[in-house]
Scaffold this motif. Sequence first.
Motif, mmCIF file in Angstrom:
data_model
loop_
_atom_site.group_PDB
_atom_site.id
_atom_site.type_symbol
_atom_site.label_atom_id
_atom_site.label_comp_id
_atom_site.label_asym_id
_atom_site.label_seq_id
_atom_site.Cartn_x
_atom_site.Cartn_y
_atom_site.Cartn_z
ATOM 1 N N LYS A 165 0.899 -1.278 -0.016
ATOM 2 C CA LYS A 165 -0.063 -0.125 -0.006
ATOM 3 C C LYS A 165 0.928 1.303 -0.135
ATOM 4 O O LYS A 165 1.928 1.166 0.500
ATOM 5 N N GLU A 186 -9.175 -4.005 7.460
ATOM 6 C CA GLU A 186 -9.918 -4.476 6.365
ATOM 7 C C GLU A 186 -10.688 -5.600 6.369
ATOM 8 O O GLU A 186 -10.100 -6.832 6.617
ATOM 9 N N GLU A 190 -12.179 -2.640 1.211
ATOM 10 C CA GLU A 190 -10.621 -1.784 1.698
ATOM 11 C C GLU A 190 -10.866 -0.400 1.683
ATOM 12 O O GLU A 190 -11.679 0.297 1.516
ATOM 13 N N THR A 192 -9.604 3.288 1.326
ATOM 14 C CA THR A 192 -8.914 4.343 0.338
ATOM 15 C C THR A 192 -7.999 5.204 0.880
ATOM 16 O O THR A 192 -7.931 5.306 2.167
ATOM 17 N N ASP A 194 -7.982 8.214 0.757
ATOM 18 C CA ASP A 194 -8.646 9.531 1.399
ATOM 19 C C ASP A 194 -9.147 9.109 2.684
ATOM 20 O O ASP A 194 -9.151 9.737 3.541
ATOM 21 N N ASP A 260 -16.902 5.670 -0.032
ATOM 22 C CA ASP A 260 -17.016 6.425 -1.297
ATOM 23 C C ASP A 260 -17.451 7.873 -1.202
ATOM 24 O O ASP A 260 -17.163 8.858 -2.302
#
Length: 478
Positions: A165, A186, A190, A192, A194, A260
């Motif tokens: 990563k 996780e 997963e 991100t 951000d 998201d």
Amino acid sequence: MNQETIIRSRNKHLIFALPSAFLTLVICGCESSADRERAEWAQLQRNSLSSVFFRGNPLPGQPTAEEIGRTLDKVRSANHWERDLLEELYPDDHELWVYATRDSDGDGVLDYRVSDYYGKFLEGDTDIDGDGIDNVLDTTPFIASPGEREIANIPPPLDWSRQGKPQDITRIQRELFENHRILLVERSAEFTPDLARSVHDVVTRMYRGIFADNGTLPTLRIVATEESSLLDPEDEAGASDFAQVLPASQTLEIYRRGIDAPPVIQLGYLAHEIAHNIQFSYDYDAQRQDEIMRHNYFAATRFLELVEPFGWTTIQTESAPESRFTLFRPQYVAQEPYEYLYLDEPLGEWEEWLAAIFEEVGEDRYLTDERITELHIVGDYSLSGPWEWYSDNIIAYLYLEMLDSQAGQCPEAERKALAEAFQRETVAREWPWFRFENARGATILAHLREEYPLDAADLAYLADHYLLSRHPGFCRNR
Ligand SMILES: [Ca+2]
Ligand SMILES: [Ca+2]
Ligand SMILES: [Ca+2]
């Protein structure tokens, strides 16, 4: 749109604020198709065991015929409501009955909790084999290894630095664990980059006062990513869930919608969720933790005293016999729920009052209606109980402070335009029934400012990285 839909459309998070609603499978006329559907559900239920601690974790030992026999005896002698729910969730699936009722180390805390919705397995006993090492850190979670000490490092299967990563997020994972004992894990989804950054910024900047000098929160141990709060990620009912705190396992779970979301929204819901962990910490001790794990019973004396001056009254209600579970532990059934009054009115009255205003003025003018703004109600969800009210006001506090931090370099009219664009184009798209501006002038803001002071450097950073980067037309390059 009825009020329930309105509330439902905001993120739901808190365990004992929710009724123990569970949905039954759609009954199909044709038996073969019902059987197939049943088999698919059972497979999803089994699959949930493979990421209950972390993705690909070891699976529990298969039950022997003798253990199944003992389990059937326990089920037969259990209360009928317990038996009925177990059979509804796992029809005739004796292997899953064993997992749902097993207590490997015999300490009275069951290995797993189960979601009352569709029987997804959740972490129950945080140290299933009782060897003193948390499941998530235990390379053999089902085999006691006496003499082992607390793990100082992130175990290899969870260590992002071994998984290629990006370096900045492996550093975040290491720092949060080493300095604050918070492990980013996780599960079925997963992280991100951000999201990892948003978690780090909320912990170390928004809650700097709590986590300064390697501070920890005993009620926050794991931040985990999952596709969905429910068994089936395709299920519409879970589609609007951003994140949730599971107090029994001191875990904050973040779902697809939250993973998201734009970073400034992540900042908001993470501040909201970690405020729940803070609320629980007011009343945290070993005995209370035990009561939550065993019975979903949570005495929150100190927190409820804290919110009383702001208009919240607590009424202890009689617990229904059907809320007592000893055979297995459904996630949402609470043994001793509270009822609350806000400004001396039952919450049902508030729901009706809000729904009537919604009907009268329509969705565009709803949360700017003077009757709502003059009471500083930030949205429907904030009136579902003092826990959500406090946490929603935390979001409003953080957003208002970020906006106000621009006062030195940005004229008032432009700041106002920024606030409106932020509400309309970012906040309302994710949370249509939340308006942070309504908190302006509320007495709770003064309390939050005192409890969670944001320093100028942190605010400048947060405003720049989260707010202005999202709305680049405002307040920059002056
Ligand atoms: Ca146990
Ligand atoms: Ca262990
Ligand atoms: Ca072990």
